[in-house]
Design a protein around this motif. Structure first.
Motif, mmCIF file in Angstrom:
data_model
loop_
_atom_site.group_PDB
_atom_site.id
_atom_site.type_symbol
_atom_site.label_atom_id
_atom_site.label_comp_id
_atom_site.label_asym_id
_atom_site.label_seq_id
_atom_site.Cartn_x
_atom_site.Cartn_y
_atom_site.Cartn_z
ATOM 1 N N HIS A 105 5.939 -0.688 7.970
ATOM 2 C CA HIS A 105 5.299 0.572 7.593
ATOM 3 C C HIS A 105 6.390 1.632 7.497
ATOM 4 N N VAL A 106 6.533 2.203 6.319
ATOM 5 C CA VAL A 106 7.575 3.202 6.080
ATOM 6 C C VAL A 106 6.909 4.565 6.015
ATOM 7 N N THR A 107 7.401 5.506 6.800
ATOM 8 C CA THR A 107 6.787 6.841 6.805
ATOM 9 C C THR A 107 7.848 7.918 6.956
ATOM 10 N N GLY A 108 7.570 9.075 6.375
ATOM 11 C CA GLY A 108 8.441 10.233 6.545
ATOM 12 C C GLY A 108 8.161 10.976 7.839
ATOM 13 N N LEU A 109 7.136 10.534 8.559
ATOM 14 C CA LEU A 109 6.891 11.099 9.888
ATOM 15 C C LEU A 109 7.944 10.558 10.849
ATOM 16 N N THR A 110 8.221 11.316 11.887
ATOM 17 C CA THR A 110 9.078 10.797 12.943
ATOM 18 C C THR A 110 8.481 9.486 13.459
ATOM 19 N N HIS A 111 9.334 8.453 13.513
ATOM 20 C CA HIS A 111 8.812 7.120 13.835
ATOM 21 C C HIS A 111 9.666 6.453 14.907
ATOM 22 N N ASP A 112 9.068 5.462 15.544
ATOM 23 C CA ASP A 112 9.782 4.705 16.566
ATOM 24 C C ASP A 112 10.465 3.487 15.938
ATOM 25 N N ALA A 113 10.991 2.601 16.777
ATOM 26 C CA ALA A 113 11.742 1.453 16.258
ATOM 27 C C ALA A 113 10.869 0.536 15.410
ATOM 28 N N ARG A 114 9.556 0.563 15.653
ATOM 29 C CA ARG A 114 8.662 -0.251 14.834
ATOM 30 C C ARG A 114 8.416 0.358 13.462
ATOM 31 N N PHE A 158 5.984 7.344 -6.335
ATOM 32 C CA PHE A 158 6.621 6.289 -5.533
ATOM 33 C C PHE A 158 6.084 4.918 -5.960
ATOM 34 N N ALA A 159 4.749 4.852 -6.116
ATOM 35 C CA ALA A 159 4.121 3.577 -6.474
ATOM 36 C C ALA A 159 4.613 3.094 -7.835
ATOM 37 N N THR A 160 4.871 4.042 -8.724
ATOM 38 C CA THR A 160 5.408 3.692 -10.042
ATOM 39 C C THR A 160 6.749 2.975 -9.889
ATOM 40 N N GLY A 161 7.577 3.482 -9.001
ATOM 41 C CA GLY A 161 8.867 2.830 -8.755
ATOM 42 C C GLY A 161 8.705 1.444 -8.161
ATOM 43 N N VAL A 162 7.802 1.322 -7.184
ATOM 44 C CA VAL A 162 7.570 0.022 -6.545
ATOM 45 C C VAL A 162 7.102 -0.994 -7.582
ATOM 46 N N LYS A 163 6.099 -0.604 -8.353
ATOM 47 C CA LYS A 163 5.461 -1.555 -9.257
ATOM 48 C C LYS A 163 6.351 -1.892 -10.459
ATOM 49 N N SER A 194 3.945 -1.059 3.652
ATOM 50 C CA SER A 194 3.282 0.172 3.219
ATOM 51 C C SER A 194 4.263 1.331 3.210
ATOM 52 N N LEU A 195 4.037 2.224 2.266
ATOM 53 C CA LEU A 195 4.934 3.360 2.035
ATOM 54 C C LEU A 195 4.100 4.637 2.113
ATOM 55 N N HIS A 196 4.231 5.320 3.232
ATOM 56 C CA HIS A 196 3.526 6.590 3.467
ATOM 57 C C HIS A 196 4.503 7.676 3.044
ATOM 58 N N THR A 197 4.252 8.330 1.924
ATOM 59 C CA THR A 197 5.303 9.109 1.262
ATOM 60 C C THR A 197 5.175 10.605 1.533
ATOM 61 N N PHE A 203 0.848 -1.183 0.000
ATOM 62 C CA PHE A 203 0.000 0.000 0.000
ATOM 63 C C PHE A 203 0.890 1.242 0.000
ATOM 64 N N VAL A 204 0.586 2.166 -0.882
ATOM 65 C CA VAL A 204 1.366 3.405 -0.984
ATOM 66 C C VAL A 204 0.396 4.561 -0.789
ATOM 67 N N SER A 205 0.838 5.617 -0.117
ATOM 68 C CA SER A 205 -0.047 6.768 0.066
ATOM 69 C C SER A 205 0.767 8.042 0.132
ATOM 70 N N GLY A 206 0.075 9.175 0.003
ATOM 71 C CA GLY A 206 0.730 10.485 0.070
ATOM 72 C C GLY A 206 0.616 11.053 1.468
ATOM 73 N N ILE A 207 0.152 12.301 1.558
ATOM 74 C CA ILE A 207 -0.009 12.954 2.855
ATOM 75 C C ILE A 207 -1.415 13.536 2.938
ATOM 76 N N GLY A 208 -2.033 13.350 4.074
ATOM 77 C CA GLY A 208 -3.396 13.807 4.321
ATOM 78 C C GLY A 208 -4.039 12.795 5.243
ATOM 79 N N CYS A 209 -5.253 13.102 5.723
ATOM 80 C CA CYS A 209 -5.944 12.125 6.573
ATOM 81 C C CYS A 209 -6.098 10.817 5.812
ATOM 82 N N SER A 210 -6.592 10.922 4.572
ATOM 83 C CA SER A 210 -6.846 9.746 3.743
ATOM 84 C C SER A 210 -5.581 8.914 3.567
ATOM 85 N N SER A 211 -4.452 9.573 3.418
ATOM 86 C CA SER A 211 -3.203 8.861 3.156
ATOM 87 C C SER A 211 -2.683 8.114 4.378
ATOM 88 N N ARG A 212 -3.279 8.398 5.544
ATOM 89 C CA ARG A 212 -2.883 7.633 6.730
ATOM 90 C C ARG A 212 -3.370 6.190 6.652
#
Ligand code: TPP
Ligand code: SF4
Ligand code: MG
Lengths: 263, 368
Positions: free
Chosen positions: B216-225, A75-80, A64-67, A46-55
């Motif tokens: 889960h990969v995020t650009g937010l500040t994250h913990d060890a998980r 990002f998803a283009t690179g993954v796929k 999952s890649l929260h970008t 699962f890949v997402s951007g930024i916003g409530c929905s992207s959470r």
């Protein structure tokens, strides 16, 4: 075959969505569709951007890649493209997809990369507290349209059709059954599938537009939707369709050339 | 072989199998060569819609376990800044080639410059650390590109090859070895958390997508998980200190330079094209006492190299910018630092350097 509950990342609950937010509904429909597809969690990203929905991506059990804001599709283009064996699903918001990420949106549709893109269109920038987006209806109030939005809006589904996505549909959080089926159809269809979900944001949109109760907003979405088949028929008959309505249903299902198919 | 082609060949030798890019002079030959070669080695070349998309795509590709890079120049490099920080905080190994041209803005598309040296280090917001390599020959375009990939794997951070139009478009004979030393992705051990580290091992193992880590990969500040934890002061402080420290604490091991004339009073510190000019004047005037530091890695800055010149009375830093690395030198030494900017697109001539040398010599006085 993992059940819906297995597709959730249980240790991240409770989620951050406000009470009555439509994002939970869309996430649930998506995970139901993934489960119905018989996908394996470890084959899915699962890949997402930024916003409530992207959470939403972070509440799935899969990788999952929260970008960054607007860039999920790039990002998803690179993954796929690097690993076509993955099932790739993108969560995005109306601002994420059509404002800052508009360029990536049309190019992902043009490339018709084999992935499923789910936009939670709440007609507002929810996460930042309710600013107008390219999908805020004319006349609607937001913190940056205090006198009512003046700008014409984007029709995201029509944009995806024009840009070349193989499967395009739009439903609302009222149409849970149709939405789930449509996401599944999108997952089955080779190429880029775009499912736009009109979704309620009672906190940021509802508050400013006399739709404070989640149910009021869901009813609003139901009452303003019109089946695309009906809309096309009325148009053919020369009838006037109020511009406050939006079409729901399947906009296109076709087989343009595709990138990133499983090998 | 042309410098940019040598760079692309080095990337292929290092195992790069994903290239996402957008055309821009004077870096385009890297993309063109990758477009030609990737299908032959079973890799992926994709021309993205802009440089933001380019860097996004290589980060996405990297999470599938593939070695990935992009190549660009000034305007495209500026567009990449936000996601350089994303790669830094998510600890994604990526390689970015910047064949520098004259800026700001569209500036001098076909002319050489080194104006992005600070930008590669500090261009994205927040604190983090990166590694930047600086080739001065076509051979080094090859070798340092290989090295860039290895460092990216070892340190899990964005690694830059900060080349320039001069070296990128230069043609020289080079020797391509039969094989090169390659560092491969170090997979996260099963049972460990995605960002679990300790003082001895500040670089966590890599939880490749699809390998069952369910990360889960995020650009937010994250913990060890890897989970967002954005209001806890300690989580953020620990994370940022580790991101900076994992590279900076190893800077003397990462350091890559060569030195000459360590007893000299006048010392040139160069990287890129000016290295060639210093070598030229040392060859032309073997009797002159000239000290020389050639940096092949500028970031992290290896300040200990300055101590190799105990008699130094001045460090002259010729750069094709207004003095970006010169300022870094000055930060680390009480010795006088002379900036020698060259703008407009040409590299320093032997005459440029000799004039500076003679000027400083006269100020110092004494015999040669
Ligand atoms: C480059 C950048 N600009 C601005 C922001 C601030 N920002 C965060 S979320 C957001 C809007 C999100 O709106 P939408 O995509 O509609 O998602 P929603 O929250 O409504 O689900 C903005 C502007 C950001 N994070 N990054
Ligand atoms: S602000 Fe709106 S979109 Fe965001 S979680 Fe709350 S209700 Fe949902
Ligand atoms: Mg929104």
């Amino acid at each position: 075959m993992p059940s819906v509950s297995e597709w959730y990342r249980a240790d991240r609950m409770p989620h951050i969505f406000c009470t009555g937010c439509g994002n939970g509904t869309v996430l649930n429909c998506t995970l139901q569709a993934a489960s119905d597809m018989g996908w394996e969690i470890d084959d899915t990203v699962f890949v997402s951007g930024i916003g409530c929905s992207s959470r939403a991506s972070g509440y799935t059990a899969a990788d999952s890649l929260h970008t960054t804001h607007g860039r999920a599709l790039a990002f998803a283009t690179g993954v796929k493209m690097a690993h076509p064996e993955f099932n790739v699903v993108v969560f995005t918001g109306d601002g994420d997809l059509s404002a800052i990420g508009g360029n990536h949106f049309i190019h992902a549709c043009r490339r018709n990369i084999d992935m499923t893109v789910i936009c939670m269109n709440n007609m507002i920038y929810g996460m930042t507290g309710g600013q107008g987006s390219p999908c805020t209806p004319r006349g609607a109030f937001s913190t940056t349209t205090p006198y009512g939005a003046q700008e014409p809006t984007f029709d995201l589904a029509e944009l995806a059709v024009a840009a070349g996505a193989n499967y395009v549909s739009r439903w609302t959080t009222y149409h849970v059954k149709q939405l789930t089926d449509s996401i599944k159809t999108g997952m089955e269809t080779p190429g880029l599938s775009f499912i736009e979900t009109m979704s309620q944001c009672p906190t940021s949109y509802g508050r400013k537009n006399k739709l404070r109760q989640p149910l009021d907003m869901i009813e609003y979405l139901r009452d303003h939707s019109i089946l695309i088949s009906k809309k096309r028929r009325l148009e053919a008959e020369g009838k006037v369709i109020p511009d406050t309505t939006f079409a729901v249903g399947e906009f296109v299902r076709r087989s343009r050339p595709v990138m990133g198919l499983k090998r | 072989m042309q410098g940019n082609i040598a760079c692309a060949e080095g990337a292929l030798a290092a195992g790069c199998r994903f290239f996402g890019g957008y055309p821009i002079t004077p870096s385009t030959e890297v993309a063109e060569h990758m477009a030609k070669m990737m299908p032959k080695v079973g890799g992926v070349f994709i021309q993205m819609e802009d440089e933001i998309a380019s860097i996004s795509s290589i980060i996405g590709a990297s999470w599938t376990g593939v070695k990935a890079m992009t190549a660009t120049s000034g305007p495209g490099f500026s567009l990449m800044m936000e996601n350089i920080g994303y790669a830094a905080i998510t600890e994604t190994p990526i390689v970015i080639i910047n064949v520098q041209r004259g800026g700001p803005s569209t500036g001098q598309p076909t002319m050489s410059a080194q104006g992005d040296m600070m930008q590669c280090r500090f261009g994205s917001h927040g604190d983090f650390s990166i590694i930047a390599l600086t080739p001065s020959t076509v051979q080094e375009m090859y070798e340092l590109t290989v090295k860039a990939f290895n460092l990216a794997e070892e340190f899990r951070c964005p690694v830059f090859l900060m080349s320039d139009e001069t070296i990128g478009h230069m043609r020289e004979r080079i020797e391509i070895p039969d094989s090169v030393d390659v560092v491969n992705r170090k997979e996260l051990e099963k049972g460990k958390l995605p960002y679990e580290t300790d003082a001895d091992n500040p670089v966590p193992g890599f939880p490749t997508f699809g390998h069952g880590h369910r990360v889960h990969v995020t650009g937010l500040t994250h913990d060890a998980r890897g989970y967002p934890d954005t209001t806890n002061h300690k989580t953020h402080s620990d994370l940022v200190r580790r991101l900076v420290g994992k590279v900076e604490s190893k800077r003397h091991e990462i350091a890559d330079y060569d030195i000459a004339g360590t007893d000299a009073e006048i010392v040139f510190l160069t990287y890129g094209p000016a290295t060639r000019t210093v070598r030229q004047i040392m060859k032309d005037s073997p009797d002159l006492k000239i000290g020389h530091i050639n940096l092949r890695i500028v970031w992290p800055f290896p300040e200990n190299v300055l101590k190799e010149f105990p008699n130094a009375k001045v460090f002259i830093v010729p750069e094709m910018n207004m003095g970006q690395i010169g300022r870094e030198v000055a930060r680390h030494t009480p010795v006088k630092v002379v900036y020698l900017p060259k703008l407009g697109g040409d590299m320093h001539t032997p005459q440029d350097l000799m004039e500076a040398y003679d000027r400083e010599k006269a100020l110092i006085g004494g015999g040669n």
